[in-house]
Design a protein around this motif. Structure first.
Motif, PDB file in Angstrom:
ATOM      1  N   THR A 104       0.817  -1.185  -0.078  1.00  0.00           N
ATOM      2  CA  THR A 104      -0.172  -0.077  -0.005  1.00  0.00           C
ATOM      3  C   THR A 104       0.782   1.281  -0.066  1.00  0.00           C
ATOM      4  O   THR A 104       0.745   2.228  -0.748  1.00  0.00           O
ATOM      5  CB  THR A 104      -0.946   0.037   1.162  1.00  0.00           C
ATOM      6  OG1 THR A 104      -1.670  -1.375   1.104  1.00  0.00           O
ATOM      7  CG2 THR A 104      -1.886   1.182   1.370  1.00  0.00           C
ATOM      8  N   GLU A 147      -5.893  -0.839  -4.625  1.00  0.00           N
ATOM      9  CA  GLU A 147      -5.805   0.395  -3.996  1.00  0.00           C
ATOM     10  C   GLU A 147      -6.812   1.268  -4.843  1.00  0.00           C
ATOM     11  O   GLU A 147      -6.390   1.675  -6.083  1.00  0.00           O
ATOM     12  CB  GLU A 147      -4.415   0.985  -3.637  1.00  0.00           C
ATOM     13  CG  GLU A 147      -3.371   0.108  -3.157  1.00  0.00           C
ATOM     14  CD  GLU A 147      -3.621  -0.558  -1.883  1.00  0.00           C
ATOM     15  OE1 GLU A 147      -4.348   0.248  -1.027  1.00  0.00           O
ATOM     16  OE2 GLU A 147      -3.019  -1.325  -1.518  1.00  0.00           O
ATOM     17  N   GLY A 183      -8.420  -0.234   0.423  1.00  0.00           N
ATOM     18  CA  GLY A 183      -7.885  -1.279  -0.430  1.00  0.00           C
ATOM     19  C   GLY A 183      -7.628  -2.520   0.433  1.00  0.00           C
ATOM     20  O   GLY A 183      -8.289  -2.595   1.452  1.00  0.00           O
TER      21      GLY A 183
END
Ligand code: AMP
Length: 429
Positions: free
Chosen positions: A82, A129, A301
């Protein structure tokens, strides 16, 4: 040689790779339907990126990172993706071209954990994401997408749990409340949780120790202590998820291991996985982009562990098979092998999967290989076939034989049966 693959890593051999490829292909096809575009970032990043995003009191940053170098030059093998995706999003100013971006990745992650079943030091994740929106419908889309992928792959029996954990400021009151309560019961907490009390009290809610579970079950739920707007966001996300038919449970004790999460968090577990039962984890991280120096943008996400996904898949669906071969050419003698070789080249250039024997083995052994490779058709080339210039193609599912001469007629026969599954009949060896 006594050198083995490092502890906690795994070789993926061709037989297993077929299943990996199937998972990856299904993922790419499905994610494209939801308009997620692939992003590939380096497997190492500046260490600061992970310290600032995941948080310096988390297990990962405290003890699980593979890091080389010191200070500003320090680099770390990515323990998750991420933060790297957000870094790339900002570095390439993606928000200036199109502020709302749906991105996905597939690749290896690295954590120096104690290896056990379902817990590796190098493992792989599929993740998405969705950056640039705070709409609760997007939370529902992301959770629904993970479930859709499991359904498409045939992973049954998973369990989806959801909670909302607020932002560092909105959960401050709740943090003080549970810190006070847990301090009163300090002696009954496990040593890890006693330490967590000062550093990361929310992780006590996540502790698997029986005594800690009993204590945290007596604590008030976080949701009721969040501002009304955040509670409404959670309600909208759960309503939207319900409208898609995804089964889920609200779990007031669910927390996540990274500091960047705000708002809705979720986890998907599977009963076949044993102690490490999380297949997928995710949630909202509305502060991360701004915290890393970018604009203030909402994002949500998830990450799915591929090794665990494959374990769940094998438990529910059985082992996947490698794709079948279109034609296996059995040869007898040198001239036949040369003829087969020329045929193979043309067949493969025409898009068919074809193979033959390179070891000079017996007819019976070659037939066994054809069976193992699940050939749709077989043919035997010997002196007679070379002299006559004709071959018999045997359709394995029906046992029917067709006389062919020349590669064009072989191709025609294969095309007529393209897309069929492998032969059901055993070869007569
Ligand atoms: P996380 O990034 O910790 O939220 O993890 C997301 C998913 O990655 C988990 O639900 C697991 O399926 C998988 N995962 C995390 N750590 C490991 C590990 N050490 N070995 C294998 N899979 C992992």
């Amino acid at each position: 040689m006594d050198v083995k693959a490092p502890l906690g890593t795994e070789d993926i051999l061709p037989e297993q790779a077929a299943l990996w490829q199937q998972v990856e292909a299904t993922t790419r096809a499905l994610f494209a339907r939801y308009s997620y575009g692939e992003i590939r970032t380096p497997i190492f990043e500046s260490t600061r990126l992970f310290v600032r995003s995941i948080g310096d009191t988390t297990d990962i940053v405290e003890k699980e990172m593979y890091t080389i170098g010191e200070g500003d030059d320090s680099l770390t093998l990515r323990p998750e993706a991420t933060a790297p995706v957000v870094r790339a999003y900002m570095e390439h100013n993606l928000h200036k071209t199109k502020s709302f971006q749906k991105l996905y990745y597939i690749g290896p992650m690295f954590r120096h954990e104690r290896p056990q079943a379902g817990r590796k030091r190098q493992f792989h994740q599929i993740g998405v994401e969705a950056i640039g929106a705070t709409d609760p419908l997007l939370d529902a889309e992301v959770i629904g997408l993970a479930c859709h992928l499991f359904d498409d792959l045939g992973v049954g029996g998973y369990r989806v749990r959801l909670n909302a954990i607020g932002t560092p400021s909105s959960r401050g009151g709740y943090r003080d409340l549970i810190t006070a309560e847990l301090t009163r019961q300090l002696q009954s907490l496990c040593p890890d949780c006693r330490r967590r009390l000062d550093r990361n009290v929310f992780r006590v809610l996540d502790c698997k120790n029986e005594g800690c579970v009993a204590i945290s079950r007596g604590l008030p739920h976080i949701l009721g202590h969040l501002p009304e707007a955040e509670q409404a966001h959670f309600r909208r996300a759960t309503e939207a998820l319900r409208s898609t038919g995804v089964p889920f449970e609200e779990d007031p004790y669910l927390v996540r291991g990274f500091d960047y999460y705000t708002g809705v968090v979720f986890e998907i577990t599977h009963g076949a996985l044993g102690a490490q039962d999380a297949l997928c984890g995710g949630g909202r991280y509305d502060n991360l982009i701004a915290d890393l120096g970018g604009p203030s943008l909402g994002a949500v996400g998830f990450a799915i562990g591929i090794e665990r996904l494959l374990m769940a898949l094998q438990a529910t669906a059985g082992a996947a098979e490698t794709p079948p071969l279109d034609l296996y050419i059995v040869t007898m003698g040198d001239a036949a092998r040369r003829a087969a070789f020329a045929y193979l080249s043309q067949l493969r250039h025409s898009g068919f999967a074809a193979d033959t024997d390179y070891e000079g083995r017996s007819l019976k052994a070659q037939m066994r290989t054809a069976n193992k490779l699940r050939a749709r058709f077989t043919t035997v080339i010997g002196d007679n076939e070379i002299a006559s210039g004709t071959l018999k193609l045997k359709h394995m599912a029906t046992g029917a034989e067709t006389q062919v001469s020349g590669v064009e007629t072989i191709l025609q026969e294969l095309r007529e049966h393209a897309g069929e599954s492998a032969g059901g009949l055993e070869l007569n060896t």
